[in-house]
Scaffold this motif. Sequence first.
Motif, PDB file in Angstrom:
ATOM      1  N   VAL A 180      38.020 -15.907 -56.766  1.00 48.16           N
ATOM      2  CA  VAL A 180      37.710 -16.647 -55.544  1.00 48.16           C
ATOM      3  C   VAL A 180      38.901 -16.619 -54.596  1.00 48.16           C
ATOM      4  CG1 VAL A 180      36.872 -18.841 -54.609  1.00 48.16           C
ATOM      5  CG2 VAL A 180      36.245 -18.165 -56.923  1.00 48.16           C
ATOM      6  N   HIS A 194      36.361 -10.759 -58.385  1.00 49.77           N
ATOM      7  CA  HIS A 194      35.614 -10.850 -57.134  1.00 49.77           C
ATOM      8  C   HIS A 194      34.338 -10.014 -57.242  1.00 49.77           C
ATOM      9  CE1 HIS A 194      39.111 -12.702 -55.162  1.00 49.77           C
ATOM     10  NE2 HIS A 194      38.336 -12.909 -54.107  1.00 49.77           N
ATOM     11  N   GLN A 197      31.567 -11.799 -59.137  1.00 47.09           N
ATOM     12  CA  GLN A 197      30.918 -12.784 -58.273  1.00 47.09           C
ATOM     13  C   GLN A 197      29.912 -12.110 -57.347  1.00 47.09           C
ATOM     14  OE1 GLN A 197      33.301 -14.460 -55.077  1.00 47.09           O
ATOM     15  NE2 GLN A 197      32.283 -16.446 -55.284  1.00 47.09           N
ATOM     16  N   TYR A 223      33.858 -19.854 -63.319  1.00 44.89           N
ATOM     17  CA  TYR A 223      35.169 -19.560 -62.744  1.00 44.89           C
ATOM     18  C   TYR A 223      36.245 -20.374 -63.462  1.00 44.89           C
ATOM     19  CZ  TYR A 223      32.218 -17.748 -58.996  1.00 44.89           C
ATOM     20  OH  TYR A 223      31.271 -17.060 -58.281  1.00 44.89           O
ATOM     21  N   SER A 269      33.223 -24.090 -61.902  1.00 46.37           N
ATOM     22  CA  SER A 269      34.608 -23.778 -62.256  1.00 46.37           C
ATOM     23  C   SER A 269      35.009 -24.627 -63.452  1.00 46.37           C
ATOM     24  CB  SER A 269      35.548 -24.042 -61.078  1.00 46.37           C
ATOM     25  OG  SER A 269      35.476 -25.396 -60.668  1.00 46.37           O
ATOM     26  N   LEU A 275      36.279 -25.385 -57.668  1.00 47.48           N
ATOM     27  CA  LEU A 275      35.406 -24.789 -56.642  1.00 47.48           C
ATOM     28  C   LEU A 275      35.209 -25.709 -55.438  1.00 47.48           C
ATOM     29  CD1 LEU A 275      32.569 -22.739 -58.394  1.00 47.48           C
ATOM     30  CD2 LEU A 275      34.535 -21.895 -57.118  1.00 47.48           C
ATOM     31  N   LYS A 279      36.433 -24.760 -51.576  1.00 48.89           N
ATOM     32  CA  LYS A 279      35.499 -24.803 -50.436  1.00 48.89           C
ATOM     33  C   LYS A 279      36.021 -25.723 -49.341  1.00 48.89           C
ATOM     34  CE  LYS A 279      31.347 -23.776 -53.152  1.00 48.89           C
ATOM     35  NZ  LYS A 279      30.067 -24.315 -53.692  1.00 48.89           N
TER      36      LYS A 279
END
Length: 303
Positions: A180, A194, A197, A223, A269, A275, A279
Motif C-alpha cells: 500500500v 502492490h 492488491q 495487509y 490490515s 488501512l 486512507k
Amino acid sequence: MNAIDIIQILLNLLRLTLHILYHICQSVYYTFFELNEKSVNGEIVLITGAGHGIGKELAIQYACLGAKVVCLDINKQTSEQTAKEIKKIGIDAHAYQCDVAKREDVFAIAKRVKEEVGDVTILVNNAGIMPCHAFSDYTVDEIIQMFNINVLAHFWATYLPSMIKRNYGHIVALSSIAGVVGFPNLVPYSATKHAVQGMMDALEDELHVSNKGKSLIKFTTIYPYMVDTGLCKKPKINKMLGTFLQLSTPKDTAAQIIKAQRQNIRARSVPSFWLPLIKLVRILPENAHVVIKDFIDTGVEPS
C-alpha cells in the motif's frame, strides 16, 4: 437531450445516492457491531506456504474450526509436519510438496488435490519471500524469484474454474502494508505486493461484471504490517511508538486472517488500524505524507 432524459439521469443519481448512504450506514453499524462469522466446517481449505509461520497457524486454526485442510509447501518435511500436528488433535489433513513458482507443479498438485480431497472452496495464497536490500544490491535472480513466488503463483493457484462452475468459493491473498505504501530496502517486494492488491481488486470486479452482480465467490486481501516469522530479520521500530508498532505473532495474524475471511471482509490490515490510518493520511497533501512517514520512522534494515 429532452426532459425525459434529464429526469432519468436525476432518478439514477438519486438511486446511486441512496445506495451510497445505505452502505455508509451499514459500514458505521458494523464498526460498532461486528459482522457474523460464517462457518468453515466441511470446507476444503488449501493454504500455500503451510510449512511454517502464518501458513502453519492458518492450517491448524482452520482445522480446529472443522475445515478439511490441504497444506502446500516447497519443503515436503515441514508440510507433512503441519499435517501431522493437525492429525494429533484428531482432525484429518493433507500435505503436498509444491513449488508455487512453477506453473506445472501447481497444476499437477491441483489435479491431485481434486482427485484425492475434492474441490477447493477456500484458497489462501500465503507463500512469499522477502529479501531485504538496498535497491541496487538486489540480484536479477532475486527479483525474478520474488515475482514468481509473490505474484505469478497467485495466477497459477486460483482454483477458479471449479469455484466459477459452482458459483461458490473464497480466495484470500496476502499482500502487505508494503503493498500500500513503499518501504526502503523492500522495493521489489513492495512492487510484488502492490501487484497482489491489483490482481485481487481486478479479479473481483471482473467476476462481478461477467456474472452481472450475481457472483458468490468472495475475495479477501490481507495487509500485514510486520509479522515475527523470520522474514523481518532486522525490523526498524520507532522506540517512541514501539507499543503500537511491535511485530505481530503468526498465531494472532492467522486468527485475524480467518476472522476477515469468515466475515467476507474485502480488505483487512494486521493490525487493523493500518488501512484506515493510511486512507486518512492520503487525504492530506503529498508533502504531509513525507512528514508523517519520517515521524513514524519504521520499516526494515537491509540484511
